[in-house]
Every structure is written in C-alpha cells, then in structure tokens.
Scaffold this motif. Structure first.
Motif, PDB file in Angstrom:
ATOM      1  N   THR A  63       0.934  -1.279   0.085  1.00 34.05           N
ATOM      2  CA  THR A  63       0.211   0.063   0.037  1.00 34.05           C
ATOM      3  C   THR A  63       0.818   1.358   0.026  1.00 34.05           C
ATOM      4  OG1 THR A  63      -1.759  -1.229   0.981  1.00 34.05           O
ATOM      5  CG2 THR A  63      -1.749   1.191   1.332  1.00 34.05           C
ATOM      6  N   THR A  64       1.987   1.263   0.734  1.00 34.07           N
ATOM      7  CA  THR A  64       2.857   2.410   0.972  1.00 34.07           C
ATOM      8  C   THR A  64       3.322   2.716  -0.482  1.00 34.07           C
ATOM      9  OG1 THR A  64       3.298   1.905   3.241  1.00 34.07           O
ATOM     10  CG2 THR A  64       4.915   3.368   2.093  1.00 34.07           C
ATOM     11  N   VAL A  65       3.833   1.525  -1.227  1.00 29.80           N
ATOM     12  CA  VAL A  65       4.534   1.594  -2.453  1.00 29.80           C
ATOM     13  C   VAL A  65       3.450   2.105  -3.601  1.00 29.80           C
ATOM     14  CG1 VAL A  65       5.486   0.269  -4.526  1.00 29.80           C
ATOM     15  CG2 VAL A  65       6.144  -0.177  -2.024  1.00 29.80           C
ATOM     16  N   ILE A  66       2.534   2.006  -3.535  1.00 30.23           N
ATOM     17  CA  ILE A  66       1.309   2.305  -4.333  1.00 30.23           C
ATOM     18  C   ILE A  66       0.878   3.775  -4.116  1.00 30.23           C
ATOM     19  CG2 ILE A  66      -1.263   2.334  -4.979  1.00 30.23           C
ATOM     20  CD1 ILE A  66      -1.011  -1.060  -4.604  1.00 30.23           C
ATOM     21  N   VAL A  67       0.891   4.161  -2.925  1.00 30.38           N
ATOM     22  CA  VAL A  67       0.586   5.510  -2.714  1.00 30.38           C
ATOM     23  C   VAL A  67       1.760   6.450  -3.005  1.00 30.38           C
ATOM     24  CG1 VAL A  67       0.178   7.169  -0.436  1.00 30.38           C
ATOM     25  CG2 VAL A  67      -1.167   5.045  -0.948  1.00 30.38           C
ATOM     26  N   ILE A  68       2.731   6.046  -2.707  1.00 31.35           N
ATOM     27  CA  ILE A  68       4.204   6.913  -2.891  1.00 31.35           C
ATOM     28  C   ILE A  68       4.312   7.067  -4.358  1.00 31.35           C
ATOM     29  CG2 ILE A  68       6.634   6.918  -2.994  1.00 31.35           C
ATOM     30  CD1 ILE A  68       6.412   6.203   0.013  1.00 31.35           C
ATOM     31  N   SER A  69       3.999   5.929  -5.356  1.00 34.39           N
ATOM     32  CA  SER A  69       4.409   5.974  -6.799  1.00 34.39           C
ATOM     33  C   SER A  69       3.149   6.675  -7.050  1.00 34.39           C
ATOM     34  CB  SER A  69       4.285   4.630  -7.210  1.00 34.39           C
ATOM     35  OG  SER A  69       2.887   3.747  -7.119  1.00 34.39           O
ATOM     36  N   ALA A  70       1.917   6.816  -6.661  1.00 32.50           N
ATOM     37  CA  ALA A  70       0.664   7.712  -7.283  1.00 32.50           C
ATOM     38  C   ALA A  70       1.010   9.226  -7.055  1.00 32.50           C
ATOM     39  CB  ALA A  70      -0.522   7.333  -6.378  1.00 32.50           C
ATOM     40  N   TYR A  71       1.766   9.753  -6.096  1.00 33.81           N
ATOM     41  CA  TYR A  71       2.203  10.959  -5.931  1.00 33.81           C
ATOM     42  C   TYR A  71       3.619  11.210  -6.734  1.00 33.81           C
ATOM     43  CZ  TYR A  71      -1.576  11.829  -2.882  1.00 33.81           C
ATOM     44  OH  TYR A  71      -3.004  11.968  -2.344  1.00 33.81           O
ATOM     45  N   GLY A  72       4.426  10.478  -6.666  1.00 34.82           N
ATOM     46  CA  GLY A  72       5.805  10.511  -7.074  1.00 34.82           C
ATOM     47  C   GLY A  72       5.947  10.424  -8.667  1.00 34.82           C
ATOM     48  N   LEU A  73       5.343   9.462  -9.236  1.00 28.92           N
ATOM     49  CA  LEU A  73       5.125   9.601 -10.901  1.00 28.92           C
ATOM     50  C   LEU A  73       4.668  10.705 -11.456  1.00 28.92           C
ATOM     51  CD1 LEU A  73       4.428   5.830 -11.548  1.00 28.92           C
ATOM     52  CD2 LEU A  73       6.599   6.937 -11.797  1.00 28.92           C
TER      53      LEU A  73
END
Length: 71
Positions: free
Chosen positions: A12-22
């Motif tokens: 979940t953390t990976v998904i949330v960070i990538s949703a803002y980071g990309l």
C-alpha cells in the motif's frame, strides 16, 4: 497473520508513494519539454488525495470497534 499485514502495508505504501511520485517526476523532467504540465500534475495530486482519503475513511469506519467489523 503478522507477515501478511506487514506485506499489505508495504505494498500500500509503494502504491501511494508512486501515485504521487510519478506525476511529480513526469512534470519535473526534462525541464524544457516535460511529459505532463504542472497543472495536470496538480489535478492528479488532488484526485489521488480524494481517492486515498475516501478509501482510508471507509476502511476506518468498516473496522470500527462499535461496528464489530461488519457493514
């Protein structure tokens, strides 16, 4: 199981960070010809915030002690 909960929290953390980071990376580089404009990135950030807050509030209310884990 503790391992399953930790794995789910990590994913979940990976998904949330990538949703803002990309979108940030796509709007930031290259400076002369970015892939998306900052206004588009702002809309993505706002949409992600609404979606993730909605999911968070739903999960918190569904797992409420007074609700006994039901609907």
């Amino acid at each position: 199981n503790g391992r399953c909960i930790e794995l789910c929290a990590f994913l979940t953390t990976v998904i949330v960070i990538s949703a803002y980071g990309l979108p940030f990376v796509m709007a930031h580089t290259p400076l002369l010809n970015p892939l998306i404009k900052w206004s588009s990135a702002g809309f993505i950030f706002a949409g992600n915030t609404v979606i993730f807050l909605t999911i968070f509030i739903f999960v918190r209310s569904a797992m409420n002690e007074e609700n006994y884990g039901g609907w």
